[in-house]
Every structure is written in structure tokens, then in C-alpha cells.
Design a protein around this motif. Structure first.
Motif, PDB file in Angstrom:
ATOM      1  N   HIS A   1      -1.899  10.460   8.217  1.00 10.84           N
ATOM      2  CA  HIS A   1      -3.233  11.043   8.169  1.00 10.84           C
ATOM      3  C   HIS A   1      -3.377  12.293   9.029  1.00 10.84           C
ATOM      4  CE1 HIS A   1      -3.203   8.115  11.505  1.00 10.84           C
ATOM      5  NE2 HIS A   1      -4.029   8.951  12.096  1.00 10.84           N
ATOM      6  N   HIS A   2      -2.315  12.666   9.745  1.00 10.32           N
ATOM      7  CA  HIS A   2      -2.365  13.881  10.553  1.00 10.32           C
ATOM      8  C   HIS A   2      -2.072  15.107   9.678  1.00 10.32           C
ATOM      9  CE1 HIS A   2      -2.539  11.424  14.161  1.00 10.32           C
ATOM     10  NE2 HIS A   2      -1.492  10.734  13.712  1.00 10.32           N
TER      11      HIS A   2
ATOM     12  N   SER B   1      -6.100  18.530   5.260  1.00 12.02           N
ATOM     13  CA  SER B   1      -7.342  19.294   5.195  1.00 12.02           C
ATOM     14  C   SER B   1      -8.040  19.023   3.867  1.00 12.02           C
ATOM     15  CB  SER B   1      -7.074  20.800   5.345  1.00 12.02           C
ATOM     16  OG  SER B   1      -6.535  21.082   6.624  1.00 12.02           O
TER      17      SER B   1
ATOM     18  N   GLY C   1     -15.031  20.805   7.213  1.00 11.19           N
ATOM     19  CA  GLY C   1     -14.552  20.396   8.521  1.00 11.19           C
ATOM     20  C   GLY C   1     -13.506  21.392   8.992  1.00 11.19           C
ATOM     21  N   GLU C   2     -12.812  21.051  10.049  1.00 13.81           N
ATOM     22  CA  GLU C   2     -11.770  21.934  10.561  1.00 13.81           C
ATOM     23  C   GLU C   2     -10.453  21.689   9.823  1.00 13.81           C
ATOM     24  OE1 GLU C   2     -12.114  24.358  12.794  1.00 13.81           O
ATOM     25  OE2 GLU C   2     -14.266  23.893  12.857  1.00 13.81           O
TER      26      GLU C   2
ATOM     27  N   GLY D   1      -6.933  20.420   9.316  1.00  7.30           N
ATOM     28  CA  GLY D   1      -6.294  19.296   9.990  1.00  7.30           C
ATOM     29  C   GLY D   1      -7.209  18.105  10.179  1.00  7.30           C
ATOM     30  N   ASP D   2      -8.496  18.267   9.854  1.00 10.95           N
ATOM     31  CA  ASP D   2      -9.477  17.196  10.039  1.00 10.95           C
ATOM     32  C   ASP D   2      -9.825  16.535   8.705  1.00 10.95           C
ATOM     33  OD1 ASP D   2     -11.145  15.636  11.659  1.00 10.95           O
ATOM     34  OD2 ASP D   2     -12.887  16.912  11.274  1.00 10.95           O
TER      35      ASP D   2
ATOM     36  N   TRP E   1      -8.583  14.026   7.046  1.00 14.39           N
ATOM     37  CA  TRP E   1      -8.607  12.570   6.939  1.00 14.39           C
ATOM     38  C   TRP E   1     -10.001  12.027   7.258  1.00 14.39           C
ATOM     39  CZ3 TRP E   1      -5.954   8.985   4.683  1.00 14.39           C
ATOM     40  CH2 TRP E   1      -6.110   7.631   5.063  1.00 14.39           C
ATOM     41  N   ARG E   2     -10.605  12.526   8.309  1.00 18.54           N
ATOM     42  CA  ARG E   2     -11.942  12.065   8.692  1.00 18.54           C
ATOM     43  C   ARG E   2     -12.965  12.394   7.600  1.00 18.54           C
ATOM     44  NH1 ARG E   2     -16.472  14.159  11.675  1.00 18.54           N
ATOM     45  NH2 ARG E   2     -15.462  16.216  11.679  1.00 18.54           N
TER      46      ARG E   2
END
Length: 385
Positions: free
Chosen positions: A183-184, A187, A229-230, A232-233, A235-236
Motif C-alpha cells: 500500500h506504500h 496515488s 490527496g498527496e 503516495g497517499d 491507499w488512504r
């Protein structure tokens, strides 16, 4: 004084009765899983008619073009919409998934650009999550997006992409950090579908229709700012979208289930199949299961705790698949013969064949049970390679 639930219900019911007439009268019962090909352009026109009257995006805040409806009002609308036999929505992914995601995570510029055409049903969306090697295991996505100047350039493949062949845009989960795993480094990108570098290939289903697709990105581009979102973010943000997926619309879905079960019960009684004690017991169990499903949905309405959505998906998917099996049991040998050549199916055959996928799409049973076991019950994690 706020409008009472009963008054709101009567207003919705009256509006639907008055508007599902004339050019829209023939749309009752059209569309839905396994039948998305039915009267597609006419259903788009119907949804734009809904939008003009303020009946789309009910739960969105008014400042974003929604109605700001309460949970009770949203439930009432979905129930009455289903009871009226109104056609299946073509803009579900935009209105129920991406819109709330942009309201929660998007920039003001993204909200101004994308929310109005979603609410007006002027732009249709599809979801670019699943891949051949990452179906329900979303963290395993391999599609990449590389920043080149002011654009993200995408390479990879998505699969089981509902309505990609008619969508204008796709919200895509892609890997934007080289060498990242799980999950890292993911995007959440907004990608236009009608451009060079995007190829859509329909997947023919057991029903003979093709509402799912493969989507190939080969140098497709989207502007740098179209990341939610940003970087790399993702997954959230993606989990936020999934949390919106199983909302109040499930209660409207259950109205449709109840209609299917009632029709199947009538068929069993008229054909004499209900005299078979095995079939009679299966029908009784189906009725009980539907009541349990509704009680669970009402009790957990608005509850975003881990495990609630997963239990809901397990309950309705297994129930609906069993209903398809029961339909074939009621039909008997006649259910084995196509309605007409070359492969025209009746409603019960289509129900049986399409519900085989209910326990797979939207998160397979295996994945739902793993989430419940690991994140809710605290059991040891499944060994992964």
C-alpha cells in the motif's frame, strides 16, 4: 420546520409516479447488473431529468451541488426509487463513489471542476482498481504513473472495469513511487478515458453481455494536479472511496431483492414447485435471510467501523447467489434451455448466471473474511508470498 420522513416519502413517491411516464414509461425495471446494456441512452436522459429536478447526489452538501439530505431521507429515496421500478443508474460510480471522495479529499479546484458535471450527469466515471494480478488484493496493483513535466504518464492494465466503454473519466489507483510495495507509494489519479494511450476491451460474461472491461494504459496522460490527496497517499484515499461504496443505496438494493423473491415465490406456487418440501424450505429461508439482511443494514447505517461493510457484502452477495440457485431449482429442466436463439436468456437464467459473480466483484468472499478475521477478530494474518 423540517419535513417529516412520511411527508418526504410521499413527495418522492408522487414525483416518481408523475415522471415515470411518457418517454420514460418504458424504462421501468431496465438496466442493472447483467443488464447494463438495456436502454442506455434513454437511462442517461432519465438521470439528467432527475438532476434537473434536484434528485441526484442527495447526500452531498448543498454547497457542492447536492441536496444535503439526511440519512433517513436518502434511505427513503432509494427505497421509493426501487419500489417504483425506476431504471438502474448509469452514473452510480460518479455520484456515490468519486463525488463523496472528492468532497472528502479533493482540492477546491478539483471539486469545482468535477462535481458539477457529475451531479448533472454530463460526465460518466469508471473505477480503475482491479488488475489481473490484483483483484480484491488492491495493495498489489502494478499499474505505474510517472511524472513527466506537468503530466502523469500511465502504463499498465486494469480489469473488471464496469462501464469503462461508456465512461468519460476513470479514477485510477497507480504506483507512483518506483520500488514501492503493497500500500506504500500509490496515488489516486483522475484520468480522461477518451485519449490516445487508453484502450478498452469488453469482457463477454456468462450472460452474453459485456458491462465489464479490460482497460490498457499505454502512455495515457493526465495533468499533474489531477491527483487526489498527496502523491503516495493513494491507499488512504482509495479506502475512503471503498467506505462510500456500501452506503444507504444497499437498502434500495434490498427492495429489488424483495421484488425478485416475491416473483420467484409466485412462480413456484403457480408451477406447483412450491409443493416440493425442499423448495418450500429454501423459499422460507430466503425470506428469513432477507429480513436479517435488512435488520443488519438498518442497525449499521452510518457505521464506518472496520468489518461492517465486509459483513454486509458477505451477507447480500451470498444471499443473492443462493436466490439465483433457487430460481433454477424452481424452473427445473426448463431453466436449462435458452429463451431464444442464439443466446437469449430469460430473467431467471440471467439472475442465476450473473449472481455467480456477486461473491467475487466488489471484494471477494475470501478477502472480506480475511479482513474480518485479521482486523476485527485479531486473528493471525494470512501467510502471503
Amino acid at each position: 420546520m423540517p419535513e417529516s420522513g412520511s411527508t418526504f416519502r410521499e413527495r418522492v413517491r408522487t414525483w416518481l409516479e408523475e415522471n415515470l411516464r411518457g418517454e420514460f414509461a418504458g424504462l421501468r425495471g431496465r438496466g442493472g447488473p447483467g443488464r447494463e446494456h438495456e436502454a442506455f441512452e434513454e437511462r442517461v436522459a432519465w438521470e439528467r431529468h432527475l438532476a434537473a429536478a434536484g434528485w441526484t447526489c442527495l447526500g452531498w452538501p448543498a454547497e457542492h451541488g447536492g441536496r444535503g439530505a439526511s440519512l433517513e431521507e436518502q434511505v427513503i429515496f432509494h427505497e421509493e426509487y426501487a419500489r417504483a421500478g425506476a431504471p438502474a443508474k448509469v452514473s452510480h460510480l460518479g455520484q456515490e463513489l468519486l463525488g463523496p471522495t472528492l468532497i472528502a479529499f479533493g482540492t477546491p479546484e478539483q471539486q469545482r471542476r468535477f462535481l458539477p458535471p457529475i451531479a448533472a450527469v454530463e460526465e460518466l466515471w469508471c473505477q480503475g482498481y482491479s488488475e489481473p494480478g490484483a483483484g480484491s488484493d488492491l495493495a498489489a496493483v502494478a499499474t505505474t504513473a510517472t511524472l513527466e513535466g506537468d503530466e502523469w504518464v500511465l502504463h499498465g492494465q486494469k480489469v473488471w472495469t464496469s462501464l469503462a466503454h461508456v465512461a468519460d473519466w476513470c479514477f485510477v489507483l497507480a504506483r507512483t513511487e518506483r520500488g514501492s510495495k503493497r500500500h506504500h507509494g500509490l496515488s489516486y489519479l483522475l484520468v480522461p478515458m477518451r485519449q490516445p494511450g487508453v484502450e478498452v476491451r469488453p469482457i463477454q460474461q456468462l450472460t452474453g453481455t459485456s458491462e465489464f472491461n479490460e482497460v490498457f494504459f499505454d502512455g495515457a496522460r493526465t495533468p499533474r494536479e489531477e491527483v487526489v490527496g498527496e502523491p503516495g497517499d493513494g491507499w488512504r484515499v482509495a479506502l475512503g472511496t471503498l467506505a462510500f461504496e456500501r452506503g444507504v443505496a444497499t437498502l434500495g438494493q434490498q427492495v429489488g431483492f424483495r421484488r425478485e423473491l416475491r416473483a420467484l415465490t409466485d412462480l413456484a406456487e403457480s408451477s406447483g414447485a412450491a409443493r416440493d418440501p425442499v423448495i418450500a424450505e429454501r423459499i422460507a429461508r430466503a425470506w428469513l435471510g432477507l429480513e436479517v439482511m435488512r435488520a443488519h443494514a438498518v442497525r449499521t447505517l452510518g457505521d464506518s467501523s472496520t468489518g461492517v461493510a465486509e459483513v454486509s457484502k458477505l451477507v447480500w452477495a451470498n444471499w443473492h447467489r443462493s436466490l439465483g440457485e433457487l430460481a433454477m431449482l424452481v424452473r427445473g429442466a426448463a431453466g436449462l434451455v435458452a429463451e431464444a436463439e442464439p443466446y437469449e436468456l430469460d430473467d431467471w437464467q440471467r439472475l442465476y448466471l450473473f449472481t455467480r459473480a456477486d461473491t467475487i466483484y466488489g471484494g471477494s468472499n475470501e478477502i472480506q473474511r480475511n479482513i474480518i478475521a485479521e482486523r476485527v477478530l485479531g486473528l493471525p494474518r494470512e501467510v502471503r508470498p
